[in-house]
Motif scaffolding. Structure first.
Motif, PDB file in Angstrom:
ATOM      1  N   ILE A 133      -4.104 -10.551  -4.232  1.00 30.85           N
ATOM      2  CA  ILE A 133      -3.742 -11.019  -5.569  1.00 30.85           C
ATOM      3  C   ILE A 133      -2.394 -10.415  -5.949  1.00 30.85           C
ATOM      4  N   ARG A 134      -1.531 -11.275  -6.516  1.00 31.20           N
ATOM      5  CA  ARG A 134      -0.202 -10.834  -6.923  1.00 31.20           C
ATOM      6  C   ARG A 134       0.168 -11.474  -8.249  1.00 31.20           C
ATOM      7  N   VAL A 135       1.024 -10.789  -8.964  1.00 33.47           N
ATOM      8  CA  VAL A 135       1.519 -11.282 -10.243  1.00 33.47           C
ATOM      9  C   VAL A 135       2.979 -10.859 -10.370  1.00 33.47           C
TER      10      VAL A 135
ATOM     11  N   LEU B  26       2.327   1.480 -13.540  1.00 38.92           N
ATOM     12  CA  LEU B  26       2.593   0.828 -12.250  1.00 38.92           C
ATOM     13  C   LEU B  26       3.019   1.849 -11.201  1.00 38.92           C
ATOM     14  N   ARG B  27       3.868   2.768 -11.564  1.00 38.83           N
ATOM     15  CA  ARG B  27       4.324   3.801 -10.617  1.00 38.83           C
ATOM     16  C   ARG B  27       3.162   4.677 -10.167  1.00 38.83           C
ATOM     17  N   ALA B  28       2.288   5.046 -11.109  1.00 35.50           N
ATOM     18  CA  ALA B  28       1.121   5.865 -10.752  1.00 35.50           C
ATOM     19  C   ALA B  28       0.184   5.093  -9.827  1.00 35.50           C
ATOM     20  N   ALA B  29      -0.003   3.804 -10.105  1.00 31.67           N
ATOM     21  CA  ALA B  29      -0.870   2.968  -9.268  1.00 31.67           C
ATOM     22  C   ALA B  29      -0.278   2.796  -7.872  1.00 31.67           C
ATOM     23  N   LYS B  30       1.042   2.688  -7.801  1.00 36.44           N
ATOM     24  CA  LYS B  30       1.702   2.557  -6.498  1.00 36.44           C
ATOM     25  C   LYS B  30       1.554   3.851  -5.703  1.00 36.44           C
ATOM     26  N   LYS B  31       1.713   4.975  -6.373  1.00 33.76           N
ATOM     27  CA  LYS B  31       1.568   6.276  -5.720  1.00 33.76           C
ATOM     28  C   LYS B  31       0.166   6.449  -5.134  1.00 33.76           C
ATOM     29  N   LYS B  32      -0.829   5.899  -5.828  1.00 33.96           N
ATOM     30  CA  LYS B  32      -2.218   5.980  -5.363  1.00 33.96           C
ATOM     31  C   LYS B  32      -2.588   4.829  -4.429  1.00 33.96           C
ATOM     32  N   LYS B  33      -1.579   4.017  -4.081  1.00 40.44           N
ATOM     33  CA  LYS B  33      -1.733   2.894  -3.151  1.00 40.44           C
ATOM     34  C   LYS B  33      -2.731   1.831  -3.640  1.00 40.44           C
ATOM     35  N   LYS B  34      -2.796   1.662  -4.964  1.00 39.22           N
ATOM     36  CA  LYS B  34      -3.627   0.613  -5.567  1.00 39.22           C
ATOM     37  C   LYS B  34      -2.855  -0.688  -5.687  1.00 39.22           C
ATOM     38  N   VAL B  35      -1.533  -0.570  -5.873  1.00 46.19           N
ATOM     39  CA  VAL B  35      -0.647  -1.730  -5.937  1.00 46.19           C
ATOM     40  C   VAL B  35       0.588  -1.447  -5.087  1.00 46.19           C
ATOM     41  N   ASN B  36       1.333  -2.509  -4.826  1.00 39.92           N
ATOM     42  CA  ASN B  36       2.587  -2.352  -4.101  1.00 39.92           C
ATOM     43  C   ASN B  36       3.618  -3.294  -4.720  1.00 39.92           C
ATOM     44  N   PHE B  37       4.855  -2.865  -4.715  1.00 42.49           N
ATOM     45  CA  PHE B  37       5.975  -3.694  -5.174  1.00 42.49           C
ATOM     46  C   PHE B  37       7.252  -3.121  -4.590  1.00 42.49           C
TER      47      PHE B  37
ATOM     48  N   ASP C   7      11.043 -11.233 -11.444  1.00 47.99           N
ATOM     49  CA  ASP C   7      10.518 -12.023 -10.335  1.00 47.99           C
ATOM     50  C   ASP C   7       9.917 -11.183  -9.206  1.00 47.99           C
ATOM     51  N   VAL C   8       9.816  -9.890  -9.387  1.00 46.97           N
ATOM     52  CA  VAL C   8       9.239  -9.005  -8.369  1.00 46.97           C
ATOM     53  C   VAL C   8       7.713  -9.145  -8.408  1.00 46.97           C
ATOM     54  N   ASP C   9       7.125  -9.326  -7.216  1.00 43.19           N
ATOM     55  CA  ASP C   9       5.668  -9.411  -7.105  1.00 43.19           C
ATOM     56  C   ASP C   9       5.041  -8.021  -7.167  1.00 43.19           C
ATOM     57  N   ILE C  10       4.002  -7.910  -7.993  1.00 44.18           N
ATOM     58  CA  ILE C  10       3.130  -6.737  -7.996  1.00 44.18           C
ATOM     59  C   ILE C  10       1.908  -7.177  -7.200  1.00 44.18           C
ATOM     60  N   ILE C  11       1.640  -6.509  -6.087  1.00 41.57           N
ATOM     61  CA  ILE C  11       0.578  -6.913  -5.181  1.00 41.57           C
ATOM     62  C   ILE C  11      -0.583  -5.933  -5.285  1.00 41.57           C
ATOM     63  N   LEU C  12      -1.760  -6.459  -5.528  1.00 37.23           N
ATOM     64  CA  LEU C  12      -2.967  -5.639  -5.625  1.00 37.23           C
ATOM     65  C   LEU C  12      -3.420  -5.280  -4.218  1.00 37.23           C
ATOM     66  N   GLU C  13      -3.552  -3.994  -3.930  1.00 37.97           N
ATOM     67  CA  GLU C  13      -3.901  -3.517  -2.601  1.00 37.97           C
ATOM     68  C   GLU C  13      -5.388  -3.176  -2.464  1.00 37.97           C
ATOM     69  N   THR C  14      -6.138  -3.259  -3.561  1.00 34.40           N
ATOM     70  CA  THR C  14      -7.563  -2.942  -3.521  1.00 34.40           C
ATOM     71  C   THR C  14      -8.364  -4.199  -3.853  1.00 34.40           C
ATOM     72  N   ASP C  15      -9.624  -4.188  -3.477  1.00 36.47           N
ATOM     73  CA  ASP C  15     -10.497  -5.332  -3.778  1.00 36.47           C
ATOM     74  C   ASP C  15     -10.947  -5.360  -5.207  1.00 36.47           C
TER      75      ASP C  15
END
Length: 90
Positions: A35-37, A59-70, A82-90
């Motif tokens: 999932i991405r937004v 977002l930065r905290a979530a990226k650090k914890k590898k929950k999202v990527n961008f 236009d940058v995608d925020i990608i959900l890395e968890t189910d």
């Protein structure tokens, strides 16, 4: 009175959980099934703007914890809409 470190950590975890819910609500599955937004959509959404005092920090905290990527480290409204925020968890 100062918050204890465990309380602050729980607040960050709660913010990340809320962020994940909002990404699921606003996002769609990509070709990879994740999932991405777009950052601009997330940033301009009324519900998100009311939920998050510091969306970029969450977002930065979530990226650090590898929950999202961008791409990149810091996202700015307008420049990175236009940058995608990608959900890395189910």
């Amino acid at each position: 009175m100062r918050q204890k470190k465990t309380e602050v950590r729980m607040d960050v975890e709660h913010e990340i959980d809320l962020l994940i819910e909002e990404i699921r609500r606003l996002g769609s599955s990509g070709a990879d099934g994740k999932i991405r937004v777009k950052f601009g959509l997330l940033f301009s959404d009324d519900k998100c703007s009311n939920l998050f005092e510091a969306l970029v920090g969450t977002l930065r905290a979530a990226k650090k914890k590898k929950k999202v990527n961008f791409a990149g480290e810091l996202l700015l409204q307008g420049v990175h809409d236009d940058v995608d925020i990608i959900l890395e968890t189910d």
